[in-house]
Scaffold this active site. Structure first.
Site, mmCIF file in Angstrom:
data_model
loop_
_atom_site.group_PDB
_atom_site.id
_atom_site.type_symbol
_atom_site.label_atom_id
_atom_site.label_comp_id
_atom_site.label_asym_id
_atom_site.label_seq_id
_atom_site.Cartn_x
_atom_site.Cartn_y
_atom_site.Cartn_z
ATOM 1 N N ALA A 155 11.115 51.355 -3.840
ATOM 2 C CA ALA A 155 9.876 50.796 -4.304
ATOM 3 C C ALA A 155 11.148 50.554 -5.568
ATOM 4 O O ALA A 155 11.588 51.270 -6.424
ATOM 5 C CB ALA A 155 8.962 51.473 -4.800
ATOM 6 N N CYS A 156 11.060 49.520 -5.821
ATOM 7 C CA CYS A 156 11.602 49.253 -7.564
ATOM 8 C C CYS A 156 10.877 48.113 -7.965
ATOM 9 O O CYS A 156 9.880 47.173 -7.941
ATOM 10 C CB CYS A 156 13.515 48.511 -6.633
ATOM 11 S SG CYS A 156 12.596 46.229 -5.728
ATOM 12 N N PRO A 157 11.160 47.229 -9.360
ATOM 13 C CA PRO A 157 10.778 46.636 -10.067
ATOM 14 C C PRO A 157 10.726 45.088 -9.464
ATOM 15 O O PRO A 157 8.887 44.414 -9.504
ATOM 16 C CB PRO A 157 11.649 46.409 -11.032
ATOM 17 C CG PRO A 157 12.612 47.476 -11.306
ATOM 18 C CD PRO A 157 12.693 48.206 -9.551
ATOM 19 N N THR B 31 14.147 47.648 -2.365
ATOM 20 C CA THR B 31 12.917 48.602 -1.906
ATOM 21 C C THR B 31 13.040 48.877 -0.564
ATOM 22 O O THR B 31 13.009 49.948 0.251
ATOM 23 C CB THR B 31 12.014 47.974 -2.313
ATOM 24 O OG1 THR B 31 11.184 47.700 -3.498
ATOM 25 C CG2 THR B 31 10.381 48.742 -1.457
#
Length: 472
Positions: free
Chosen positions: A8-10, A16
């Site tokens: 998961a990334c921002p 991701t």
């Protein structure tokens, strides 16, 4: 061995899925099995309980709070950033094997956040802010693009259109433009409360969401804007964290998270935002807006260059997101200088993947086959304003790639600001070109930066070829 993982990334757009692919490819090369849950912008298919139960260890490669982390209680867990999964997946599997050999992990912590007790304060603050930004981006994209579409259909005077609840003609283009604008403006109205609410959530879990949203809404009311939202989120998280230390009888413990913490937290944060914190931040926000509106000449050039450097430095990481959040926060003011900043940030963010796509096309011998394959994908990623498309190149050759793309992005940012190009949409890349003020000059700034970065990376690679490319 069998592993499960979550990435998961921002933004939930590129990191991701690149991290997931890297983990899958490395597992295949090792002869291991892995199932990856990608908590991206397109949603995710949660890992099944039996899949988690059958895993020897869990890899959490995330820069934001992992949803449903409690599912992995009792499993050996390795936590890392998405960049580590992209460029150092082999090391993560070594850590996972060691964790599996060491035995089950202790129960998962109460907070559903990636921040651990051993992290330094700076790391914690960065993770809290990135969690808030990750939940903010869907509102930014939806609201910004709807507003941009309304301007394309009805012109900039659409902001003065009457409310569609009072006047709407189904056959009128202007009415539809007004509808798009008012829906987009409603989405934009949530930006600051959402940011504050989920920063608070990252700090103190669900009981802090209501105080965070309340604080963010008050920040909008008193004119504290984006900066007020940041302060409200941190304040709400801190207040609820302190309230959770309050020892209460077991008989009332059950109502604390759903009634007492939100109630007292909202009251305390609301009072502080109205009486103590809000007005000074509102004054600072007004001063910042006035300063941006007064930028011209060398000041605008320097700001554009600095934002360009930030966009390219970590290609979607915290520094990149700080520049992007600064630009998006300015959109809520509607100031001309803020629209110029948004254009400069988007143009500069498009430079790295486009430059490396071009470099790997015109000088193929300087790049590996894998890099040339990534280069073909980077054309679309760059055109779509997904800076993460440059990560595979930077991971393989950081000392030459990163300075090169920073140079080109700085040139583009400075030129875009000097040309006065404007942008009301927060995303979209080349696909929102009709919505850009001075679009031809915007393209000139973009091309200039791409050519500078391309020339720089080719020059540096020719000066000292990468070890993997040196003939035996």
């Amino acid at each position: 061995m069998k592993f499960v993982a979550v990435t998961a990334c921002p933004t939930g757009i590129a990191h991701t899925y690149m991290a997931a692919e890297s983990l899958e490819q490395t597992a295949k090369a090792n002869g291991d099995e892995i199932l990856v849950e990608t908590q991206g912008s397109a949603g995710s298919t949660p890992l099944k309980a039996e899949e988690i139960a059958g895993a020897d260890a869990v890899i959490l490669a995330a820069d934001v709070a992992v949803q449903g982390k409690e599912r992995f209680a009792g499993k050996p867990i390795v936590e890392a950033s998405v960049k580590q999964a992209i460029s150092g997946a082999t090391g993560l599997f070594d850590q996972a094997r060691a964790a599996a050999a060491a035995g089950p992990a202790p129960a998962a912590p109460a907070l559903t956040t990636k921040v651990s007790a051993n992290d330094k304060l700076g790391t914690k603050i960065r993770q809290w802010l990135m969690t808030g930004v990750s939940y903010l981006i869907p509102f930014v994209a939806a609201g910004g693009l709807l507003i941009a579409l309304s301007f394309a259909l009805g012109g900039y005077e659409i902001v003065n259109a009457p409310k569609v609840t009072d006047q709407f003609a189904i056959g009128s283009l202007q009415s539809w433009a007004a509808l798009m604008f008012q829906v987009g403006a409603a989405a934009f109205g949530f930006l600051v409360p959402v940011l504050a609410g989920f920063i608070a959530f990252a700090i103190a879990d669900r009981p802090a969401i209501a105080p965070g949203f309340v604080g963010g809404a008050i920040a909008v009311t008193v004119g504290a804007g984006f900066l007020g939202g940041l302060a409200a989120g941190l304040l709400a998280g801190g207040v609820v964290t302190l309230l959770k230390r309050w020892k209460v009888p077991r008989s009332v413990a059950g109502i604390m998270p759903v009634v007492v913490y939100p109630l007292l937290g909202s009251a305390i944060v609301g009072i502080l935002m109205y009486v103590v914190v809000g007005k000074p931040i509102a004054a600072a926000t007004t001063g910042l807006t006035n300063w941006l509106n007064g930028l011209s000449g060398a000041s605008a050039l320097l700001l554009g260059a600095l934002l360009g450097l930030m966009m390219a430095f970590d290609m979607g990481g915290p520094v990149n997101k700080a520049a992007y959040a600064f630009a998006v926060g300015g959109l809520t003011t509607g100031a001309e200088a803020s629209l110029q900043i948004m254009a400069a940030v988007m143009a500069a963010g498009m430079v790295p993947p486009l430059a490396l796509a071009l470099a790997s096309t015109v000088r193929k011998k300087l790049f590996t086959e894998a890099e040339r394959e990534n280069g073909r994908a980077a054309w679309l990623l760059g055109a779509s304003f997904i800076t993460e498309g440059a990560i595979p190149f930077a991971a393989a050759d950081p000392l030459r790639v990163i300075p090169s793309i920073m140079l080109g992005s700085a040139v583009t940012g400075a030129l875009s600001m000097s040309f006065g190009a404007t942008l009301r949409a927060p995303h979209g890349g080349i696909f929102v070109l009709p919505l850009i003020g001075s679009p031809l000059l915007f393209v000139v700034a973009l091309l200039a930066g791409v050519l500078v970065s391309t020339a720089a990376v080719i020059g540096l690679k020719q000066l000292r070829p990468a070890p993997s490319l040196v003939p035996a």
